[in-house]
Enzyme design. Structure first.
Site, PDB file in Angstrom:
ATOM      1  N   HIS A  66       0.668  -1.114  -0.075  1.00 17.16           N
ATOM      2  CA  HIS A  66       0.028  -0.002   0.049  1.00 17.16           C
ATOM      3  C   HIS A  66       0.907   1.167   0.107  1.00 17.16           C
ATOM      4  O   HIS A  66       0.526   2.342  -0.787  1.00 17.16           O
ATOM      5  CB  HIS A  66      -0.836  -0.024   1.156  1.00 17.16           C
ATOM      6  N   GLN A  88     -17.824  -7.516  -1.086  1.00 16.12           N
ATOM      7  CA  GLN A  88     -17.046  -8.189  -1.989  1.00 16.12           C
ATOM      8  C   GLN A  88     -16.613  -9.376  -1.408  1.00 16.12           C
ATOM      9  O   GLN A  88     -15.767 -10.063  -1.686  1.00 16.12           O
ATOM     10  CB  GLN A  88     -15.678  -7.231  -2.204  1.00 16.12           C
ATOM     11  N   ARG A 141      -3.927 -10.399   3.840  1.00 16.20           N
ATOM     12  CA  ARG A 141      -4.129 -11.806   4.346  1.00 16.20           C
ATOM     13  C   ARG A 141      -2.710 -12.719   4.674  1.00 16.20           C
ATOM     14  O   ARG A 141      -2.957 -13.733   5.143  1.00 16.20           O
ATOM     15  CB  ARG A 141      -5.068 -12.695   3.167  1.00 16.20           C
TER      16      ARG A 141
HETATM   17  O1  PAF Z   1      -7.928  -4.050  -3.492  1.00 15.22           O
HETATM   18  C1  PAF Z   1      -8.708  -3.542  -2.434  1.00 15.22           C
HETATM   19  O2  PAF Z   1      -8.168  -3.506  -1.213  1.00 15.22           O
HETATM   20  C2  PAF Z   1     -10.220  -3.555  -2.349  1.00 15.22           C
HETATM   21  O3  PAF Z   1     -10.663  -4.649  -3.391  1.00 15.22           O
HETATM   22  C3  PAF Z   1     -10.578  -2.212  -2.766  1.00 15.22           C
HETATM   23  C4  PAF Z   1     -10.230  -2.057  -4.137  1.00 15.22           C
HETATM   24  C5  PAF Z   1     -10.142  -1.076  -1.564  1.00 15.22           C
HETATM   25  C6  PAF Z   1     -12.489  -2.250  -2.753  1.00 15.22           C
HETATM   26  O4  PAF Z   1     -12.754  -2.560  -1.451  1.00 15.22           O
END
Ligand code: PAF
Length: 285
Positions: free
Chosen positions: A43, A66, A192
């Site tokens: 990130h 999701q 994860r």
């Molecule tokens: O890649 C992710 O962390 C998620 O799928 C996202 C793009 C933030 C959507 O919730």
């Protein structure tokens, strides 16, 4: 991107939207990194990639739509304080951490379905996953109307789905896909990875090993079938429970047409290492 004096955490969609629009009206380029938190060096690399922007917004929201039934929504790692410290250090200006009702108000009935690139691979194993991703990303793009949004290549299919949605819905944002960040032994960084036992952590390297040997097979003139076999071998040796291990066209995500070497190719893999499901990919050409 100059280092921000203070990181501001916003929870309210109208406020973050107003703030981003005001920055852009003042001539500032705004970059956006959507995340689900539990941040790691992958990130941070997205934040760094956004550093040519004047200001960077990072959203942190664990998106329930999701995750499928029985998946890890409840135990997905949540670490807002640590995430904010990391982001302040990285020079991020705003964190947008909305409550669930901001994304899914009572009576919420709208979903975004990106058909073509969502269908195969992850789509077959996690049937509503990309509908959830496209829906939340579409909403986030409306709340954070930035100039550019940054996604990691590790979630290659997600990046293809988001690009297609942005094109089809004419959303005015540039989608930038940034390289996967790996541990020294090749394992792709993922929130994860914290689930892996020490034994599974060793076994998990089979994914990147398989991808690297698929790439070297391809680069030595192998066919898509031979590269797929090279990908599968380390997975079999480590008894990884494979969902898919394939060589595909990087844009259409359809199986690569054999030995048509002039066409670009990418290897995609997903599998369970013990109870932990991991995905990874590598461009072959
Ligand atoms: O890649 C992710 O962390 C998620 O799928 C996202 C793009 C933030 C959507 O919730």
């Amino acid at each position: 991107m100059p280092k921000a004096a203070t990181l501001v955490i916003e929870n309210d969609p109208a406020t973050i939207r107003r703030t981003v629009l005001a920055a852009r009206a003042a001539g500032r380029r705004v970059g956006f990194v959507p995340t689900m938190g539990a941040l790691h060096a992958g990130h941070v690399s997205l934040v760094k990639a956004a550093a040519d922007c004047d200001d960077v917004v990072v959203s942190i929201f664990v998106n329930p739509t999701q995750f499928g039934p029985g998946e890890d929504f409840d135990r997905y790692p949540r670490s807002l304080d640590a995430d904010c410290r990391l982001l302040a250090e990285a020079g991020v200006r705003w964190v947008y951490a909305p409550p669930t009702e901001a994304l899914y108000p009572p009576g919420d009935a709208t979903r975004v379905v990106v058909d073509g690139p969502s269908r195969r691979w992850e789509g077959e194993h996690r049937p509503h996953h990309f509908q959830g991703v496209a829906t939340v990303v579409c909403k986030l793009f409306s709340m954070v109307p930035a100039d550019a949004a940054f996604f990691g290549a590790k979630d290659w299919q997600q990046a293809v789905v988001v690009r297609r949605m942005v094109r089809d819905l004419a959303i005015p944002i540039d989608v930038v896909v940034c390289p996967t960040v790996r541990e020294p032994d090749g394992l792709a960084l993922s929130s994860r990875n914290v689930y892996l036992s020490s034994n599974d952590r060793v076994r998990a390297v089979a994914l990147s090993e398989g991808l690297a040997s698929a790439r070297s097979c391809w680069q030595q003139g192998g066919t898509a079938a031979e590269a797929t076999a090279a990908l599968a071998a380390p997975l079999a040796r480590q008894a990884i429970d494979v969902d898919y291990a394939v060589v595909v066209d990087p844009d259409s995500l359809e199986p690569h047409p054999g030995d048509a070497r002039s066409l670009p190719a990418i290897a995609l893999v997903a599998g369970r290492v013990g109870p932990t499901r991991l995905i990874d990919n590598m461009l072959l050409s």
